[in-house]
Design a protein around this motif. Structure first.
Motif, PDB file in Angstrom:
ATOM      1  N   LEU A  19     -35.893 -27.456 -32.973  1.00  0.00           N
ATOM      2  CA  LEU A  19     -37.189 -27.630 -32.309  1.00  0.00           C
ATOM      3  C   LEU A  19     -37.011 -28.404 -31.000  1.00  0.00           C
ATOM      4  N   ILE A  71     -43.536 -28.374 -35.800  1.00  0.00           N
ATOM      5  CA  ILE A  71     -43.481 -27.029 -35.190  1.00  0.00           C
ATOM      6  C   ILE A  71     -44.891 -26.565 -34.837  1.00  0.00           C
ATOM      7  N   ARG A  96     -38.096 -22.634 -31.425  1.00  0.00           N
ATOM      8  CA  ARG A  96     -39.130 -22.839 -32.440  1.00  0.00           C
ATOM      9  C   ARG A  96     -38.997 -21.871 -33.601  1.00  0.00           C
ATOM     10  N   ASN A 155     -46.569 -25.843 -31.154  1.00  0.00           N
ATOM     11  CA  ASN A 155     -47.254 -24.578 -30.839  1.00  0.00           C
ATOM     12  C   ASN A 155     -48.740 -24.781 -30.533  1.00  0.00           C
TER      13      ASN A 155
END
Length: 938
Positions: free
Chosen positions: A181, A213, A186, A217
Motif C-alpha cells: 500500500l 486500503i 493497492r 481509496n
C-alpha cells in the motif's frame, strides 16, 4: 549446558538423581529469600496484579541484585505499563547479566518501536540468531521499521523472510499488505490483506490493513467500519487509533476522534503523532491555547528522539585518497588528499603521498610547491628531502635535486636508513604491511641497524610471527651483548615465542648487568604473574619501591600484580599512593579505570576515564577506557559513540581499527563494526585478523554473499593457509551444507593442525553425524600429541562425561583445575562428576562454581539441581529460574524446574514446565523421567 569458555561450542547435559547431599549452606540464604519473593511476584503477575508483582520483584532484587529472572520479568511488566526508561534499564541489566537473548529480544524490538529507534532496531536485532519460533515476529518488527524509514523493498524482504519460515504468520502477510500500500500497489495490498483475513479472520492487523486500503481509496465510511472492527479486536493498537482519529476528523466526528486521541495520549505518552493530531483538533475547535500546549508537547517528544546522521571525517578523506591512489585514479586521490592536508596540516605523512601522486601525474612544480614549506618545518625528515629531490630532478632542476638528495643521505647512513625512516613513517600511519616490507628491506641492507631491527621485532611479535621476531632479536643481541635494551628485547621475543625459561634468564642477566634496569624488573614481575607466582612478583616490586618510593611505574605495576592476585583492596591502596604523587598521570588513571571496573565501582571508573580524556582526548588507550566505562554503566549509546571515535582516531592504523571493530562487535554494533573493518582492509588488505573478522561479520550480520566472495578471494591469495578454508567452512555451515563445511575444516586441519582447526573439525564431525570420529580425533590429540593443550582436553573431558565414564572424566578435570583452579565451568563439571560418583563434595564444588560465575546457566542449573535432589526444592528452584533466564531454550532446565515444582506440590505449574520441556522434541537427560512424571501429574 555449556562447559568451559575455553571450548564454548561444546555442550553437555547428563544428570542423575542421587541422595545424601549435604543441607543448604547458610551463605545461600539471601538467594533463597530472593527466590521466595520472585515466586510470589510470578504468582501476582499471572493474576494480572502488576503493581504487587513489581513490589515483590524489587524485594527480590534487594536480596540479590544479579537475579536475572527478576530483571527479565520486571522489564516485561514495565513495558506493559509503557514505562519506557524503566523498561530499558531492566532489559539492559538483564542483557548485561547474561540473560538469554530470546527472552528479551521481542521486548527490545517493542521498546525500539515505541521510541522510534528504527535504525537501532534494524542494526541490533538479527533474526538469524534465533530459532524458528522467534524469527518470524522479529522479521516483522524489522519489516515495520524499514517501512517507517520508507525503505519499501527492504521491508518486503523482511516480511517475505517471515512468511518463508511460517506461511501462516498473519503479521507477515499484514506487513506485506502495508508495504504494498505504501508503494502504491493497492491491488496487491488488497490481495495480501484478504489472504491475512483468510489465515486469521479475527486478526486486528488484517482489519486495519483493509481499513487503510479503503481509506486510501477514499471509501471513508467503509474504512471506518474496518477501523472500528480492528479497535474492537485490539483496543491498544496505536496505529489503528491514530488512523481512525484522522478519519473521524475528516468525517467531522470530532468528539469520537478526541476519544481516540485521548486514549493514545494516555496509553502512549511518547507518541508525537497523537499530540500533533490533538493540537490540530483543538485548533480546529478554536482552543488555541490548548492547541499550542499540545504542539509544544509534540515538539518536546520529537526533540527527545536523537536523529541519526552521518558526518564527514578527516580519516574518510584520507582513506578516499588511499583507495583512489590504489585504483590509479590520481586526480580524485589528489583532490581528497588536498582536502585532508587542509584539515590536518601538522601531519607530514599525507604530504608525501600527495607529492608522490603529483610526481606520477608529471606535475613536479606542484609537488615542489607542496613540499618546500613542509620540508622547512621538518628539516630532519629524510623522506621529505628525498621526495623533494625527486621533484626537483623531474623538473630539470638538478642542482637543487643534488642538494636535497645530499640532505636525505646525511640524515641517513646510506645503509638502509632512508628505507627504515619511510617504514617507520608508514608504521606511524598504521600501514603495517607496507611498514613491515620497508623495515625488512632496510634490515636486509644493514643487519646491524637498530633503527630497522627493533621496530621490526615488535612488528613481527604483533603479527604472530614470533619465530622471525626471535631470530632478529637474537641477531641484534649477538652483535651488542652489553646492550640492555637489546637484551630486554630478546627476553620479550622469547616470551612471545613461549620460551619462558630463557626469557627469565635474559631479564635476570640484564638485571645483573644493571640492577636498576627497571624495564627488565617489571618484565620479570609479569612473568611471575603469568606463572601465578604472585608473592614473588610482589616481593620483587616492593624491593624496588623501597629504593624508589616515588616511581609511578612501580606503583602502578604493584597495583596490577595485586589485581591479578585478586587482592583488590591492596591494589587500590597502591593506586591511591600513586595518585598522591601525581593526580594527572595517565598510567595511574588508566589503571584506576581497570581496577574500579573490576571492583564494580562503575561511577569511579567513569570519572577516572573522563579525567584521562581531559588530559589526552586523542589517546587510543584513553578512548578505550572511556568506552569500557560507559558500557559498564549501561550507557551504551555513549559507548558506541566512543567506539566510532576510536575508529576515526585510528585513521590508517589497521591494528587500532581492528581493535575498535572488536569493541563494536562485543557491544553488538554490527553495522558500525562492518564499516570499521572495511576501512581496515582498505588500509591494509594483508591484515588477516581484519579480513577474517569482516568475513565473519558479513556472514552473520551483513550480506552473506559478500562473505562468501571475500572468503574465496582469500583462498586464492593464501592457498597454503588454513584460515581461508576455515572461513569457507563457516560459510558452508551458515548455508547448512554440513558435508562441505566438514570438507573445508578437514583441509584446514591438515594444512595447520592447531587447536582452532582441531575444534572446528571436531564440531563439524558432530554436525555430520560422525560422533565416533569426533571422539577419536580428540582422544588422539590429547593422549598422544598435546597433553598440555587444555581446550581439547576440556572437550575430551566433556565427551567422557557424556559417555558416562566418570572416573576418567574426574582425572582430566583434576588436571584442568590444577592449571585453572578458579575456572567455574571446570568446577561445575567436576561437581557433576562427583554427583554421579556419589562424592559428597558435589554441593560445595557447585557452590564454589556458582560464586565464581553466578551469571552462567550451567552453574545455576547444577547448583539448583543438586539442591532439589537433596530435598531442598524451594532453595534449588531459585537457581533453576535463573538458569532458565540465561538459557531458555534448554529443555533439561525446564525439566529440572518441573521436578522442583512437583516436589513443592505446585503440580499445575510443574505440568506446564514438563510439557514445555517435552514439546522441544529434542533429546535431553531425564526425558524419560519427565514423561513418567508428566503422566503422573496428569
Amino acid at each position: 549446558m555449556r562447559i568451559s569458555k575455553l571450548s564454548s561450542r561444546i555442550t553437555f547435559g547428563t544428570w542423575l538423581l542421587v541422595a545424601g547431599i549435604a543441607p543448604i549452606n547458610y551463605a545461600l540464604a539471601d538467594d533463597v529469600l530472593a527466590g521466595q519473593y520472585y515466586e510470589r511476584a510470578l504468582q501476582a503477575y499471572r493474576e494480572h496484579n502488576n503493581e504487587a508483582a513489581i513490589i515483590e520483584l524489587k524485594n527480590a532484587l534487594q536480596q540479590n541484585e544479579r537475579y536475572v529472572a527478576a530483571h527479565v520479568l520486571l522489564g516485561d511488566i514495565y513495558l506493559q505499563q509503557k514505562s519506557l526508561s524503566e523498561t530499558e534499564v531492566q532489559l539492559n541489566l538483564a542483557k548485561q547479566l547474561g540473560a538469554d537473548p530470546s527472552l528479551i529480544v521481542e521486548n527490545l524490538a517493542k521498546l525500539y518501536t515505541y521510541e522510534i529507534r528504527y535504525n537501532d532496531l534494524i542494526k541490533e536485532i538479527d533474526p538469524v540468531k534465533f530459532n524458528n519460533e522467534l524469527r518470524p515476529i522479529l522479521h516483522v518488527y524489522r519489516g515495520n521499521a524499514y517501512l517507517q524509514l520508507n525503505q519499501i523493498s527492504e521491508a518486503l524482504n523482511e516480511f517475505d523472510s517471515a512468511a518463508q519460515i511460517d506461511p501462516s504468520h498473519v503479521a507477515a502477510v499484514v506487513g506485506r499488505a502495508n508495504a504494498l500500500l505504501k508503494r502504491g500497489d493497492r491491488k496487491g495490498a488488497d490481495l495480501a490483506a484478504d489472504k491475512a483475513m483468510q489465515i486469521q479472520p479475527d486478526d486486528h492487523g488484517a482489519w486495519f490493513a483493509k481499513g487503510s486500503i479503503k481509506h486510501a481509496n477514499m471509501e471513508l465510511e467503509e474504512a471506518l467500519k474496518f477501523y472500528d472492527k480492528a479497535v474492537e479486536l485490539n483496543p491498544d493498537h496505536v496505529d489503528t487509533r491514530l488512523a481512525r482519529a484522522g478519519l473521524l476528523m475528516d468525517l467531522k466526528q470530532d468528539d469520537k476522534a478526541k476519544q481516540d486521541l485521548e486514549y493514545v495520549r494516555k496509553a502512549y505518552p511518547f507518541e508525537p503523532k497523537a499530540a500533533y493530531l490533538n493540537a490540530v483538533l483543538l485548533d480546529k475547535n478554536k482552543q488555541k491555547e490548548a492547541a499550542a500546549k499540545e504542539l509544544v508537547a509534540a515538539a518536546d517528544i520529537i526533540s527527545s528522539i536523537k536523529p541519526e546522521y552521518l558526518s564527514a571525517h578527516g580519516s574518510t578523506l584520507m582513506l578516499s585518497g588511499l583507495v583512489n591512489y590504489s585504483l590509479q585514479r590520481f586526480d580524485l586521490a589528489a583532490e581528497y588528499l588536498r582536502l585532508y592536508v587542509k584539515q590536518f596540516p601538522e601531519q607530514s605523512g599525507p604530504y608525501t603521498l600527495l607529492a608522490t601522486i603529483l610526481l606520477k601525474k608529471n606535475e613536479p612544480e606542484q609537488a615542489i610547491e607542496l613540499l618546500r614549506p613542509i620540508q622547512i618545518h621538518n628539516p630532519q625528515d629524510s623522506r621529505l628531502a628525498y621526495l623533494l629531490g625527486n621533484a626537483f630532478m623531474q623538473a630539470g632542476k638538478h642542482d637543487m635535486a643534488n642538494i636535497m638528495f645530499g640532505k636525505a643521505a646525511a640524515l641517513g647512513d646510506g645503509k638502509g636508513s632512508l628505507q627504515a625512516e619511510i617504514g617507520l613513517n608508514r608504521l606511524a600511519m598504521g600501514q603495517e604491511q607496507a611498514a613491515t616490507q620497508d623495515l625488512e628491506a632496510a634490515y636486509k641492507q644493514n643487519p646491524d641497524s637498530l633503527q630497522a631491527g627493533i621496530p621490526l621485532v615488535a612488528l613481527k611479535m604483533s603479527q604472530g610471527d614470533s619465530e622471525s621476531a626471535l631470530q632478529i632479536a637474537q641477531t641484534l643481541y649477538k652483535k651488542a651483548s652489553k646492550n640492555l635494551t637489546l637484551l630486554n628485547l630478546l627476553g620479550t621475543a622469547q616470551v612471545s615465542h613461549g620460551q619462558y625459561k630463557q626469557a627469565r634468564q635474559s631479564f635476570e642477566k640484564a638485571i645483573e648487568l644493571d640492577p636498576n634496569f627497571l624495564a627488565a624488573q617489571i618484565n620479570l614481575s609479569k612473568l611471575d604473574v603469568g606463572e601465578n607466582k604472585f608473592d614473588q612478583a610482589r616481593q620483587r616490586l616492593q624491593a624496588l619501591n623501597q629504593k624508589d618510593p616515588n616511581n609511578l611505574d612501580i606503583l602502578v605495576e604493584l597495583a596490577k600484580v595485586e589485581q591479578s592476585a585478586g587482592r583488590l583492596d591492596a591494589a587500590s591502596d597502591w593506586l591511591e599512593r600513586a595518585k598522591k604523587l601525581d593526580l594527572k598521570s595517565l598510567p595511574v588513571l588508566l589503571a584506576s579505570v581497570d581496577l574500579n571496573l573490576k571492583m564494580g565501582k562503575v561511577s569511579e571508573a567513569t570519572a577516572a576515564a573522563q579525567a584521562a580524556e581531559a588530559l589526552d582526548k586523542n589517546n587510543l588507550h584513553v578512548i578505550d577506557a572511556l568506552a569500557r566505562s560507559y558500557l559498564a554503566s549501561n550507557n551504551r549509546e555513549k559507548a558506541l559513540g566512543v567506539f566510532v571515535r576510536m575508529a576515526d582516531q585510528a585513521r590508517f592504523n589497521v591494528k587500532q581499527l581492528y581493535k575498535a571493530a572488536r569493541y563494536q562487535i562485543d557491544a553488538g554494533d554490527y553495522y558500525e563494526a562492518i564499516k570499521t573493518l572495511k576501512k581496515a582492509v582498505l588500509v591494509d588488505e594483508g591484515h588477516i585478523p581484519s579480513q577474517i573478522a569482516l568475513v565473519e561479520m558479513e556472514l552473520n550480520h551483513g550480506k552473506p554473499v559478500f562473505a562468501a566472495s571475500r572468503a574465496e578471494s582469500l583462498m586464492k591469495r593464501y592457498p597454503k593457509r588454513a584460515f581461508p578454508r576455515q572461513l569457507l567452512g563457516d560459510v558452508a555451515l551458515h548455508d547448512q551444507n554440513f558435508s562441505l563445511a566438514n570438507s573445508h575444516y578437514q583441509a584446514a586441519f591438515e594444512l595447520e593442525p592447531n587447536t582452532t582447526s582441531l575444534m572446528q573439525l571436531y564440531d563439524s564431525l558432530y554436525k555430520t553425524n560422525q560422533p565416533d570420529k569426533a571422539f577419536t580425533l580428540l582422544e588422539q590429540w590429547v593422549k598422544k600429541k598435546h597433553s598440555q593443550d587444555y581446550v581439547p582436553m576440556a572437550a575430551f573431558a566433556n565427551e567422557l562425561l557424556k559417555s558416562g565414564n566418570f572416573k576418567e572424566a574426574e582425572k582430566y578435570y583434576d588436571l584442568l583445575l590444577k592449571q585453572y583452579p578458579n575456572e567455574p565451568q571446570f568446577l561445575n563439571n567436576l561437581a557433576y562428576t562427583y554427583l554421579n560418583l556419589g562424592n559428597n563434595k558435589a554441593l560445595s564444588l557447585a557452590e564454589q562454581a556458582h560464586k565464581l560465575a553466578p551469571g552462567q546457566a550451567a552453574t545455576n542449573d547444577t547448583l539448583g539441581w543438586i539442591l532439589v535432589n537433596s530435598g531442598q526444592a524451594e532453595q534449588g528452584l531459585h537457581y533453576l529460574r535463573n538458569a532458565h533466564s540465561l538459557q531458555s531454550q534448554d529443555p533439561e532446565i525446564r525439566y529440572h524446574i518441573g521436578v522442583a515444582l512437583s516436589k513443592m506440590q505446585r503440580n499445575d505449574e510443574a505440568r506446564q514446565e514438563l510439557e514445555q520441556a517435552l514439546k522441544a522434541n529434542t533429546l535431553f537427560n531425564g526425558r524419560d523421567q519427565a514423561k513418567v512424571l508428566l503422566e503422573k501429574l496428569r
